[in-house]
Design a protein around this motif. Structure first.
Motif, PDB file in Angstrom:
ATOM      1  N   GLN A   2      28.020 -23.752   1.470  1.00 18.41           N
ATOM      2  CA  GLN A   2      26.738 -23.273   2.007  1.00 18.41           C
ATOM      3  C   GLN A   2      26.881 -22.669   3.404  1.00 18.41           C
ATOM      4  O   GLN A   2      25.930 -22.634   4.185  1.00 18.41           O
ATOM      5  N   MET A   3      28.085 -22.230   3.761  1.00 19.20           N
ATOM      6  CA  MET A   3      28.319 -21.615   5.062  1.00 19.20           C
ATOM      7  C   MET A   3      28.345 -20.089   4.971  1.00 19.20           C
ATOM      8  O   MET A   3      28.559 -19.404   5.967  1.00 19.20           O
ATOM      9  N   LEU A   4      28.145 -19.569   3.759  1.00 17.38           N
ATOM     10  CA  LEU A   4      28.133 -18.136   3.521  1.00 17.38           C
ATOM     11  C   LEU A   4      26.956 -17.844   2.593  1.00 17.38           C
ATOM     12  O   LEU A   4      27.005 -18.135   1.407  1.00 17.38           O
ATOM     13  N   LYS A   5      25.884 -17.321   3.159  1.00 26.06           N
ATOM     14  CA  LYS A   5      24.655 -17.132   2.397  1.00 26.06           C
ATOM     15  C   LYS A   5      24.131 -15.719   2.575  1.00 26.06           C
ATOM     16  O   LYS A   5      24.444 -15.028   3.551  1.00 26.06           O
ATOM     17  N   ALA A   6      23.289 -15.315   1.622  1.00 27.56           N
ATOM     18  CA  ALA A   6      22.562 -14.059   1.747  1.00 27.56           C
ATOM     19  C   ALA A   6      21.205 -14.354   2.371  1.00 27.56           C
ATOM     20  O   ALA A   6      20.604 -15.405   2.124  1.00 27.56           O
TER      21      ALA A   6
ATOM     22  N   HIS B  58      27.953 -13.066  11.746  1.00 28.47           N
ATOM     23  CA  HIS B  58      28.283 -14.372  12.296  1.00 28.47           C
ATOM     24  C   HIS B  58      27.051 -14.897  13.043  1.00 28.47           C
ATOM     25  O   HIS B  58      26.631 -14.331  14.059  1.00 28.47           O
ATOM     26  N   VAL B  59      26.490 -15.978  12.516  1.00 25.21           N
ATOM     27  CA  VAL B  59      25.251 -16.527  13.067  1.00 25.21           C
ATOM     28  C   VAL B  59      25.546 -17.849  13.773  1.00 25.21           C
ATOM     29  O   VAL B  59      26.167 -18.750  13.203  1.00 25.21           O
ATOM     30  N   SER B  60      25.089 -17.956  15.036  1.00 21.78           N
ATOM     31  CA  SER B  60      25.232 -19.194  15.800  1.00 21.78           C
ATOM     32  C   SER B  60      23.853 -19.597  16.310  1.00 21.78           C
ATOM     33  O   SER B  60      23.160 -18.795  16.949  1.00 21.78           O
ATOM     34  N   LYS B  61      23.450 -20.847  16.007  1.00 27.21           N
ATOM     35  CA  LYS B  61      22.113 -21.308  16.388  1.00 27.21           C
ATOM     36  C   LYS B  61      22.196 -22.650  17.104  1.00 27.21           C
ATOM     37  O   LYS B  61      23.054 -23.480  16.781  1.00 27.21           O
ATOM     38  N   SER B  62      21.295 -22.853  18.050  1.00 28.00           N
ATOM     39  CA  SER B  62      21.161 -24.153  18.720  1.00 28.00           C
ATOM     40  C   SER B  62      19.746 -24.648  18.484  1.00 28.00           C
ATOM     41  O   SER B  62      18.769 -23.983  18.869  1.00 28.00           O
TER      42      SER B  62
ATOM     43  N   GLU C 160      26.146 -14.873   7.350  1.00 28.60           N
ATOM     44  CA  GLU C 160      25.177 -14.299   6.430  1.00 28.60           C
ATOM     45  C   GLU C 160      25.749 -13.001   5.862  1.00 28.60           C
ATOM     46  O   GLU C 160      26.361 -12.217   6.590  1.00 28.60           O
ATOM     47  N   VAL C 161      25.529 -12.788   4.573  1.00 26.34           N
ATOM     48  CA  VAL C 161      26.071 -11.600   3.913  1.00 26.34           C
ATOM     49  C   VAL C 161      25.151 -10.409   4.187  1.00 26.34           C
ATOM     50  O   VAL C 161      23.966 -10.444   3.861  1.00 26.34           O
ATOM     51  N   ILE C 162      25.721  -9.380   4.777  1.00 25.92           N
ATOM     52  CA  ILE C 162      24.976  -8.131   4.975  1.00 25.92           C
ATOM     53  C   ILE C 162      25.201  -7.211   3.782  1.00 25.92           C
ATOM     54  O   ILE C 162      24.270  -6.626   3.239  1.00 25.92           O
ATOM     55  N   ASP C 163      26.454  -7.097   3.350  1.00 26.47           N
ATOM     56  CA  ASP C 163      26.784  -6.274   2.180  1.00 26.47           C
ATOM     57  C   ASP C 163      27.954  -6.920   1.450  1.00 26.47           C
ATOM     58  O   ASP C 163      28.991  -7.188   2.057  1.00 26.47           O
ATOM     59  N   GLY C 164      27.805  -7.164   0.151  1.00 28.13           N
ATOM     60  CA  GLY C 164      28.867  -7.790  -0.653  1.00 28.13           C
ATOM     61  C   GLY C 164      28.379  -9.006  -1.411  1.00 28.13           C
ATOM     62  O   GLY C 164      29.189  -9.740  -1.998  1.00 28.13           O
ATOM     63  N   GLN C 165      27.061  -9.216  -1.443  1.00 24.53           N
ATOM     64  CA  GLN C 165      26.522 -10.418  -2.083  1.00 24.53           C
ATOM     65  C   GLN C 165      26.925 -10.534  -3.550  1.00 24.53           C
ATOM     66  O   GLN C 165      27.314 -11.617  -4.010  1.00 24.53           O
ATOM     67  N   GLN C 166      26.844  -9.439  -4.284  1.00 29.94           N
ATOM     68  CA  GLN C 166      27.137  -9.495  -5.724  1.00 29.94           C
ATOM     69  C   GLN C 166      28.603  -9.863  -5.973  1.00 29.94           C
ATOM     70  O   GLN C 166      28.920 -10.656  -6.859  1.00 29.94           O
ATOM     71  N   ARG C 167      29.504  -9.304  -5.164  1.00 29.09           N
ATOM     72  CA  ARG C 167      30.927  -9.595  -5.325  1.00 29.09           C
ATOM     73  C   ARG C 167      31.234 -11.055  -4.977  1.00 29.09           C
ATOM     74  O   ARG C 167      31.967 -11.733  -5.710  1.00 29.09           O
ATOM     75  N   ILE C 168      30.675 -11.525  -3.886  1.00 30.70           N
ATOM     76  CA  ILE C 168      30.934 -12.912  -3.472  1.00 30.70           C
ATOM     77  C   ILE C 168      30.413 -13.880  -4.523  1.00 30.70           C
ATOM     78  O   ILE C 168      31.075 -14.864  -4.880  1.00 30.70           O
ATOM     79  N   ASN C 169      29.237 -13.614  -5.047  1.00 36.90           N
ATOM     80  CA  ASN C 169      28.659 -14.490  -6.070  1.00 36.90           C
ATOM     81  C   ASN C 169      29.524 -14.511  -7.320  1.00 36.90           C
ATOM     82  O   ASN C 169      29.770 -15.570  -7.905  1.00 36.90           O
ATOM     83  N   ALA C 170      30.015 -13.341  -7.754  1.00 39.04           N
ATOM     84  CA  ALA C 170      30.867 -13.276  -8.948  1.00 39.04           C
ATOM     85  C   ALA C 170      32.169 -14.037  -8.746  1.00 39.04           C
ATOM     86  O   ALA C 170      32.630 -14.786  -9.627  1.00 39.04           O
TER      87      ALA C 170
END
Length: 457
Positions: A20-24, A59-63, A73-83
């Motif tokens: 869950q560290m790589l999401k769309a 690359h998202v960093s939150k406090s 967060e995926v900007i482009d490539g969601q379909q490939r990563i999911n497959a």
């Protein structure tokens, strides 16, 4: 915005996705839309060592409440990563290029190569293939910015390119049929593909500017042409996007020097000579389709005296269609609207619709091309008359009234040819070969039957 280019392995991407560290971001991403075929082909590409396109990650960093979190967060490539992730978790098995040829549609050279992952999921790959999959490298661009609007703007720009048209995608298909269509349909960016004069001059098309429309029409004509040569003149196939894709893949070994291909090019040569630019109203795709099919029917059976009358016959038909369009809202519209023009607008790429149009087209053109002189004085009736009578009689034999198959149709002179009966549509009757009258008594009986039905005077 900062962008850092690097590479990541498939294994890294799969693990980040699993944890869950790589999401769309659902606010602007479209969700999972790839089908199973697309997913299987992506994995097949990885295992064959094909390079994959770059993936863009934010690359998202939150406090929050004194706690710091990091992720991507995926900007482009969601379909490939999911497959990739689904396959690594055993969600599906891969294609066998030979057994699954109908669904996979791999080109012949791939079907001839060994495929050790055929019909296997990730668990059954074995250690060597699993490592090949997980260790494969993918280029990644990591974006760092605290402005969400910059990320959205990048997403829009990445998606904003003009996608390939269906025909532009076919232009990249492997196989010899692709090259044949490029030759006749044209791709002027390449000097060797200027395009045939029939499309460029007679039809006034611009293959260098129309996003593949000229080549698509060339492909549609070729598919219909070759289908009819194989299945018979009474057979019309679909020429929609899927049908064209299928034909391309089924004819990877197409021979552009074959008799059929040479015949089609010769017909296009003749039409380019006869249909001069500026001499006719604008010809549409359906006009070109029916003109080629009609010429193919005339090609073998008749002395070429029809050539000089073809341009005038075409003008007459185009004028009647134009007049027919004006009657489309009338209580009784013209037959040129009801039997032809309206079917160029509805399901126009369906085989049954094309057949309906062409039967009307060839009957009207036949009337304008008379007199046709058969090459074979023994055969007398050519394929064009044979086709017209076949449909006029609703595919039923004039002798036995039973349905006929196109391949068994013969034409009988109602008034015997030996006694002066003309070789004309009005004096012809389509019959089964087995039913063809062979004696004077049988001939007289059929004449009386047709006369009684009002068929002959």
């Amino acid at each position: 915005m900062k962008a850092k280019s690097e590479t990541m392995t498939v294994g890294d991407l799969v693990e980040l996705h699993k944890e869950q560290m790589l999401k769309a971001n659902p606010e602007y991403q479209r969700g999972i839309v790839w089908n199973s075929t697309q997913k299987k082909k992506l994995i097949d590409s990885v295992l064959r060592g094909y390079p994959l396109p770059r993936i863009y990650l934010h690359h998202v960093s939150k406090s929050v409440a004194g706690m710091k979190t990091e992720g991507l967060e995926v900007i482009d490539g969601q379909q490939r990563i999911n497959a990739l992730s689904e396959f690594a978790q055993g969600a599906f098995k891969l294609f066998d290029p030979v057994v699954d040829a109908a669904a996979a549609k791999f080109p012949g050279f791939i079907q001839n190569q060994p495929c050790h992952w055929a019909h296997k999921n990730f668990e059954r790959l074995g250690e060597e293939l699993q490592a090949r999959f997980l260790d494969a490298s993918i280029p990644v661009a990591k974006i760092e910015t605290k402005d969400a609007n910059e990320v959205r703007d990048l997403f829009v720009r990445l998606q904003g390119g003009v996608p390939l048209s269906a025909q532009e995608r076919r232009d990249a298909f492997p196989g010899n049929f692709t090259d044949f269509i490029l030759q006749i349909g044209g791709k002027p960016e390449l000097v060797r593909y200027p395009g045939h004069d029939f499309f460029v001059r007679s039809l006034g098309m611009k293959p260098g500017q129309d996003r593949g429309k000229t080549r698509q029409l060339a492909a549609q004509i070729a598919v219909l042409f070759f289908h009819r040569r194989e299945s018979g003149a009474d057979s019309y196939c679909d020429i929609n996007a899927q049908a064209l894709d299928d034909f391309y893949y089924q004819n990877l070994d197409f021979d552009s020097a074959s008799d059929g291909a040479s015949r089609l090019v010769a017909i296009l040569d003749k039409l380019a000579q006869l249909i001069q630019p500026g001499k006719h109203a604008k010809l549409r795709g359906h006009d070109a389709i029916h003109l080629v099919l009609l010429t193919d029917t005339l090609w073998d059976d008749y002395v070429r005296s029809w050539e000089g009358r073809l341009p005038e016959a075409l003008d007459k038909f185009l004028a009647a269609v134009a007049e027919g369009n004006l009657t489309r809202k009338a209580p009784t519209p013209s037959e040129y609207w009801s039997q032809y023009a309206q079917w160029t607008r509805v399901n126009s790429d369906r085989g049954d619709t094309i057949g309906q149009r062409h039967r009307f087209y060839q009957e009207k053109m036949l009337g304008s091309l008379q007199p046709l002189q058969p090459k074979d004085p023994v055969r007398l009736y050519g394929e064009l008359e044979r086709s017209v009578l076949f449909y006029r009689q609703k595919k039923q034999c004039a002798v036995c009234d039973v349905a006929m198959n196109w391949r068994e149709v013969e034409i009988h002179h109602i008034e015997e040819h030996g006694k002066g009966g003309p070789t004309s549509i009005e004096n012809g009757a389509a019959v089964h070969k087995k039913c063809h009258p062979k004696s004077a008594t049988e001939t007289q009986a059929l004449a009386e039957k047709l006369n009684g039905s009002g068929r002959v005077a």
